[in-house]
Design a protein around this motif. Structure first.
Motif, PDB file in Angstrom:
ATOM      1  N   LEU A   1       0.814  -1.221   0.000  1.00  0.00           N
ATOM      2  CA  LEU A   1       0.000   0.000   0.000  1.00  0.00           C
ATOM      3  C   LEU A   1       0.849   1.273   0.000  1.00  0.00           C
ATOM      4  N   SER A   2       2.117   1.172  -0.372  1.00  0.00           N
ATOM      5  CA  SER A   2       3.021   2.317  -0.275  1.00  0.00           C
ATOM      6  C   SER A   2       2.549   3.511  -1.100  1.00  0.00           C
ATOM      7  N   SER A   3       1.983   3.262  -2.291  1.00  0.00           N
ATOM      8  CA  SER A   3       1.566   4.381  -3.131  1.00  0.00           C
ATOM      9  C   SER A   3       0.318   5.073  -2.601  1.00  0.00           C
ATOM     10  N   ILE A   4      -0.422   4.413  -1.718  1.00  0.00           N
ATOM     11  CA  ILE A   4      -1.583   5.038  -1.089  1.00  0.00           C
ATOM     12  C   ILE A   4      -1.171   5.765   0.184  1.00  0.00           C
ATOM     13  N   LEU A   5      -0.292   5.177   0.951  1.00  0.00           N
ATOM     14  CA  LEU A   5       0.168   5.814   2.186  1.00  0.00           C
ATOM     15  C   LEU A   5       0.907   7.110   1.882  1.00  0.00           C
ATOM     16  N   GLY A   6       1.655   7.131   0.780  1.00  0.00           N
ATOM     17  CA  GLY A   6       2.337   8.354   0.365  1.00  0.00           C
ATOM     18  C   GLY A   6       3.673   8.543   1.042  1.00  0.00           C
ATOM     19  N   GLY A   7       4.264   9.710   0.845  1.00  0.00           N
ATOM     20  CA  GLY A   7       5.590  10.002   1.382  1.00  0.00           C
ATOM     21  C   GLY A   7       5.667  11.382   1.985  1.00  0.00           C
ATOM     22  N   ILE A   8       6.806  11.636   2.642  1.00  0.00           N
ATOM     23  CA  ILE A   8       7.066  12.947   3.239  1.00  0.00           C
ATOM     24  C   ILE A   8       8.433  13.432   2.777  1.00  0.00           C
ATOM     25  N   THR A   9       8.664  14.715   2.902  1.00  0.00           N
ATOM     26  CA  THR A   9       9.970  15.264   2.568  1.00  0.00           C
ATOM     27  C   THR A   9      10.949  14.968   3.699  1.00  0.00           C
ATOM     28  N   SER A  10      12.225  15.085   3.405  1.00  0.00           N
ATOM     29  CA  SER A  10      13.248  15.009   4.446  1.00  0.00           C
ATOM     30  C   SER A  10      13.479  16.422   4.971  1.00  0.00           C
ATOM     31  N   GLN A  11      14.148  16.522   6.136  1.00  0.00           N
ATOM     32  CA  GLN A  11      14.451  17.865   6.639  1.00  0.00           C
ATOM     33  C   GLN A  11      15.417  18.569   5.706  1.00  0.00           C
ATOM     34  N   GLU A  12      16.220  17.791   5.003  1.00  0.00           N
ATOM     35  CA  GLU A  12      17.137  18.381   4.048  1.00  0.00           C
ATOM     36  C   GLU A  12      16.364  19.036   2.910  1.00  0.00           C
ATOM     37  N   GLN A  13      15.278  18.380   2.487  1.00  0.00           N
ATOM     38  CA  GLN A  13      14.449  18.950   1.424  1.00  0.00           C
ATOM     39  C   GLN A  13      13.575  20.078   1.947  1.00  0.00           C
ATOM     40  N   GLY A  14      12.995  19.871   3.133  1.00  0.00           N
ATOM     41  CA  GLY A  14      12.102  20.868   3.690  1.00  0.00           C
ATOM     42  C   GLY A  14      10.801  20.965   2.910  1.00  0.00           C
ATOM     43  N   ILE A  15      10.134  22.080   3.044  1.00  0.00           N
ATOM     44  CA  ILE A  15       8.856  22.297   2.371  1.00  0.00           C
ATOM     45  C   ILE A  15       9.102  22.504   0.879  1.00  0.00           C
ATOM     46  N   PRO A  16       8.321  21.864   0.011  1.00  0.00           N
ATOM     47  CA  PRO A  16       8.465  22.104  -1.434  1.00  0.00           C
ATOM     48  C   PRO A  16       8.356  23.584  -1.755  1.00  0.00           C
ATOM     49  N   ALA A  17       9.204  24.045  -2.654  1.00  0.00           N
ATOM     50  CA  ALA A  17       9.292  25.480  -2.952  1.00  0.00           C
ATOM     51  C   ALA A  17       7.946  26.083  -3.325  1.00  0.00           C
ATOM     52  N   GLU A  18       7.132  25.323  -4.084  1.00  0.00           N
ATOM     53  CA  GLU A  18       5.861  25.884  -4.548  1.00  0.00           C
ATOM     54  C   GLU A  18       4.832  26.024  -3.426  1.00  0.00           C
ATOM     55  N   ASP A  19       5.099  25.388  -2.280  1.00  0.00           N
ATOM     56  CA  ASP A  19       4.131  25.429  -1.178  1.00  0.00           C
ATOM     57  C   ASP A  19       4.628  26.192   0.049  1.00  0.00           C
ATOM     58  N   VAL A  20       5.792  26.828  -0.076  1.00  0.00           N
ATOM     59  CA  VAL A  20       6.425  27.451   1.094  1.00  0.00           C
ATOM     60  C   VAL A  20       5.506  28.447   1.781  1.00  0.00           C
ATOM     61  N   GLN A  21       4.951  29.384   1.042  1.00  0.00           N
ATOM     62  CA  GLN A  21       4.167  30.443   1.672  1.00  0.00           C
ATOM     63  C   GLN A  21       2.928  29.891   2.373  1.00  0.00           C
ATOM     64  N   ALA A  22       2.273  28.913   1.762  1.00  0.00           N
ATOM     65  CA  ALA A  22       1.074  28.329   2.372  1.00  0.00           C
ATOM     66  C   ALA A  22       1.414  27.666   3.701  1.00  0.00           C
ATOM     67  N   TYR A  23       2.529  26.954   3.750  1.00  0.00           N
ATOM     68  CA  TYR A  23       2.908  26.271   4.985  1.00  0.00           C
ATOM     69  C   TYR A  23       3.435  27.249   6.040  1.00  0.00           C
ATOM     70  N   LEU A  24       4.195  28.257   5.609  1.00  0.00           N
ATOM     71  CA  LEU A  24       4.703  29.242   6.567  1.00  0.00           C
ATOM     72  C   LEU A  24       3.558  29.968   7.263  1.00  0.00           C
TER      73      LEU A  24
END
Length: 694
Positions: free
Chosen positions: A232-255
C-alpha cells in the motif's frame, strides 16, 4: 613705562590662578560624575553590558502513526541520532567555516550522495573564505562601480581558477559538506546537519564538546518506518526530508500555518491528505542569548506533542491477500498467454463496504517490461481511467427506466443493428428476444443499443437494416448528455469524494457525437472510468441506490506516551451519503436481480456458481487498441468485473479492471472469485479470534 610693566606682571599670577581654579572645578565635576556613574549607576550599566535577548524557536516532533482497522501499525517512526545546528543571530560566513572545521573533527560526512552534491560554487566559496585578502586584490584592476554587492561577490568567485579548487583533500571536502549544511540554517531554526548513520560514538563526542561548537546540538530525530514494507506504499504516500524541507511551490502556504522552511511535510497520499492531523505540535524552546549571539540558557515554554494517530479502514491482512491475488493472476496470464498479453502491464482491484464507504483494500500492479519486474501501483486504481465494457450495463438499464424509454419486463429482439453509414452493432452472439433481466444476465449489447436509440427519439423495432436514423445531431448530443448525467448519479464520470489528494474523474466525451458513439456509451465503450468509480457504482446498486463517499480514514486518536495502545478518539469519519439515484426502489431491485442472475447462470457463472456467499454483479469486456505515435500496434481488450455479496445484506463490494489484456483468459473472473473467497475467509478467522477473546 616700567610701572605699567610691573602692573601687568602682578596681574598674571592672578589670572593663572583663576585658570587653574577653573580647571580644578572641571576636574572635580568630572570626578564627581564618574563617581556617580560608578557608585550609583554602575550596576545598571554593567547589566546593560551583560544584557541578553530572549528568542523562541520551535523544534519539530515526530509525526503521528498510521494503523489499519485492526490496530496494526502500518506507518511508524524510527528514532535515530541527529546532529543539528541552530544559528545565533549575527553569525557570519567565516563563523560557519570555523564551526565546520571544528565539527569535522567529530563527525564524518561520508555519504556519497552528500559529497556528490558539492558544487563548483561551494568549492569556490570555501577557497574564498580561506584566501579572502588574496582574491579581493584581484579586483583592483576591475571597475566595480556599477555592480551591486551580489554582482561583485559573484565576479570575485569567478576570479578563482579551476586549478585552485581542483586538489582539495578529503578533509577539505568534509568541511565543505558540513558548511553547506550549516549555510542552509535560518536564525533560531534547527537545521539537520547529519541524521543518517550517526554513530553512537559521533553522537557522544559531539554531545561532550557542545561548549566548543556554538549552535550545534546532539539530539534525536526520526524517520518513517514501514512494518509491511511496500504494501500500500503508493496510497500511504511520502514525506519530505528535513534536508528537502517544504516544497518550494508550497512554502508560503505552509509558513502561514506556522511551519518552518525545513519542516517535513506529506507530499502524497494519506501523508499529504491528513497532514494537519499527522504533523503534531512543535516543542517551543526559549533561548537566552548575549549581545554577541552566544546562548547562555534555554527553557522549554511549550511541551511538544507528536502528531495524532490515524486509523484507516484498510484491513492489512486482507490487503496483503488481495495484492497477492492480483499479482499472481497477472503473472499466470502473462506466462500462459505471452503473445496476446504482451501489452498487459496493469491490473487493479478496489474492495469496499457498500453501506459505509469504508475501503477495505485497494490494489494495483504495474509491470515494468524493461526491468521485468512488478511494482505497487494501487494509486492508479483511482488515478487511471479505462473503458470498462459491459459492467456498466446496470446503469444503462436504470437510465432507460428513468428516462421512460423502457419499462421493467421490456423485450427487444437481439439481432445486429445496421444503421446507415455506421459499423454494424451487435452482441457477441445473436440472443433472440430478451427481457431486461436476460439482457443483464447474458450481456446483450443490442438491448442497450435500443435504449440509446429510443433516447435519441428513434422508436423503430426491430430496426430496419441500413436505414437512416430519424434523429438530428442535437438529439444525438442530448441523448449522450442525458446518459452521462444518469451515470454521474452512480459516481461514473464524476469525483467519488475519496479522501485522497488526487483523483481522476475519467474522460467525459464532449461535442456532437455520431449515433454509433451514443450506442457504444451504453455498453461502456466510449467514456472512461477508474476502478474506484466502478466500485462506487456497484456499491450504489447494492446499497439500494444510495451513493456513499468512499474513504480511507476511520478514526483519529490523540497521542499518548504508550505505543502499545491508542489514545482517546479525537475524530471519527462517519458515513456520508452523497446522493440517491433518481430511480424507484422496485427498478433498482430489478437490476439487482439481473446482477444476481449474472453470477448464478450468466456470464460470470463459471467463476461463482458453486459459492455459498450469494454474490451478484456484472462482467465487462471493452475492445481497445494500443497506439504508439498515432500508429496502432495491436487490438486488445480491457476486462472488468463488479460485484457484491451477500446479495440480501451486502457487506462487501468490489471492482476490477485489467486493461489491454488478451481475450478469453478470464483474469477478471479469477481475481474476483479469489478476492471474495479471501474476504469471507479472513472475516471468519477474525470472528473466531474475537469470539475467543470475549
Amino acid at each position: 613705562m616700567s610701572k605699567d610693566i610691573k602692573k601687568k606682571r602682578a596681574q598674571l599670577p592672578f589670572r593663572i590662578n583663576i585658570l587653574f581654579f577653573a580647571i580644578f572645578l572641571m576636574f572635580s565635576v568630572l570626578i564627581l560624575q564618574l563617581g556617580v556613574v560608578q557608585i550609583l549607576n554602575g550596576e545598571a550599566h554593567q547589566e546593560e553590558i551583560e544584557r541578553t535577548n530572549i528568542d523562541t524557536t520551535s523544534v519539530p516532533v515526530p509525526r503521528g502513526r498510521i494503523l489499519d482497522t485492526n490496530g496494526n501499525v502500518i506507518v511508524d517512526n524510527n528514532a535515530m541520532y541527529s546532529i543539528t545546528y541552530t544559528p545565533p543571530k549575527g553569525v557570519q560566513a567565516k563563523d560557519r567555516l570555523q564551526l565546520a572545521q571544528k565539527l569535522a573533527d567529530y563527525i564524518e560526512m561520508g555519504q556519497e550522495d552528500r559529497l556528490k552534491r558539492i558544487t563548483d560554487r561551494d568549492k569556490r566559496e570555501y577557497y574564498y573564505l580561506l584566501n579572502q585578502k588574496d582574491v579581493d586584490e584581484r579586483l583592483n584592476d576591475i571597475d566595480t562601480s556599477e555592480m551591486d554587492n551580489a554582482d561583485v561577490y559573484n565576479h570575485t568567485l569567478e576570479l578563482i581558477t579551476e586549478e585552485e579548487i581542483s586538489d582539495f583533500s578529503d578533509d577539505d571536502m568534509e568541511i565543505i559538506a558540513i558548511k553547506k549544511e550549516l549555510d542552509k540554517a535560518y536564525s533560531l531554526t534547527p537545521q539537520v546537519i547529519k541524521n543518517e548513520d550517526v554513530s553512537a560514538e559521533e553522537y557522544a563526542t559531539v554531545a561532550e564538546n557542545l561548549d566548543k561548537l556554538p549552535g550545534i546540538n546532539a539530539t534525536t530525530d526520526w524517520d518513517r518506518l514501514y512494518p509491511y514494507d511496500n504494501t500500500l506504499s503508493s496510497i500511504l504516500g511520502g514525506i519530505t526530508s528535513q534536508e528537502q524541507g517544504i516544497p518550494a511551490e508550497d512554502v508560503q502556504a505552509y509558513l502561514s500555518k506556522g511551519y518552518s522552511r525545513n519542516d517535513r511535510v506529506g507530499t502524497s497520499g494519506i501523508e499529504q491528505q491528513y497532514e494537519d492531523f499527522l504533523r503534531g505540535r512543535k516543542e517551543q524552546i526559549q533561548y537566552e542569548t548575549r549581545k554577541n549571539g552566544s546562548i547562555v540558557g534555554t527553557e522549554t515554554v511549550v511541551e511538544g506533542k507528536r502528531g495524532k494517530d490515524l486509523v484507516l479502514t484498510i484491513d492489512m491482512e486482507f490487503q496483503e491477500k488481495v495484492d497477492e491475488i492480483v499479482l499472481d493472476e497477472m503473472k499466470k496470464v502473462k506466462q500462459q498467454y505471452p503473445g496476446p498479453n504482451q501489452h498487459l502491464t496493469n491490473a487493479f482491484a478496489v474492495v469496499m463496504d457498500p453501506k459505509t464507504g469504508e475501503l477495505l483494500a485497494m490494489s494495483g500492479v504495474n509491470y515494468n517490461k524493461e526491468k521485468n519486474e512488478y511494482n505497487d501501483a494501487a494509486f492508479m486504481a483511482l488515478a487511471s481511467a479505462y473503458e470498462p465494457g459491459s459492467s456498466v450495463k446496470g446503469a444503462s438499464v436504470l437510465a432507460g427506466y428513468e428516462s421512460g424509454v423502457i419499462s421493467p419486463g421490456q423485450v427487444f429482439f437481439d439481432n445486429p443493428v445496421r444503421i446507415a453509414s455506421t459499423p454494424v452493432k451487435k452482441s457477441v452472439s445473436n440472443l433472440g428476444y430478451v427481457t431486461d433481466l436476460e439482457a443483464l444476465e447474458k450481456s446483450s449489447n443490442v438491448y442497450m443499443f435500443y435504449i440509446a436509440l429510443r433516447m435519441m427519439g428513434e422508436n423503430r423495432h426491430p430496426y430496419p437494416d441500413n436505414s437512416t436514423l430519424n434523429a438530428s445531431w442535437s438529439e444525438y448530443n442530448n441523448a449522450l448528455n442525458d446518459l452521462q448525467n444518469y451515470f454521474n448519479q452512480f459516481g461514473l464520470g464524476v469525483s467519488t469524494g475519496i479522501d485522497f489528494p488526487h483523483e481522476s474523474t475519467g474522460v467525459r466525451s464532449n461535442g456532437a457525437p455520431n449515433p454509433g458513439n451514443v450506442l457504444d456509451f451504453t455498453i461502456g465503450q466510449y467514456d472512461t472510468y477508474t476502478t474506484l468509480q466502478l466500485a462506487q457504482y456497484v456499491s450504489t446498486i447494492a446499497n439500494d441506490g444510495y451513493r456513499v463517499q468512499p474513504h480511507f480514514l476511520k478514526q483519529v486518536h490523540d497521542p499518548i506516551a504508550s505505543f502499545d495502545e491508542l489514545g482517546p478518539v479525537y475524530y471519527t469519519k462517519n458515513t456520508q451519503v452523497m446522493n440517491r439515484i433518481d430511480m424507484s426502489q422496485s427498478e433498482i431491485e430489478r437490476v439487482q436481480n439481473g446482477f444476481k442472475r449474472v453470477y448464478e447462470s450468466g456470464t460470470a457463472r463459471g467463476y461463482f456458481q458453486d459459492v455459498d456467499y450469494n454474490p451478484a454483479g456484472k462482467t465487462g469486456t471493452a475492445e481497445t487498441s494500443i497506439y504508439d505515435d498515432g500508429k496502432k500496434l495491436a487490438d486488445t481488450n480491457s476486462l472488468s468485473l463488479v460485484g457484491y455479496a451477500p446479495f440480501d445484506e451486502p457487506e462487501v463490494a468490489f471492482a476490477i479492471i485489467v486493461p489491454h489484456t488478451g481475450q478469453g483468459n478470464g483474469i477478471n473472473g479469477k481475481i474476483g472469485r479469489r478476492i471474495l473467497d479471501a474476504y469471507f475467509e479472513v472475516k471468519e478467522e477474525q470472528d473466531e479470534e474475537n469470539a475467543v477473546d470475549e
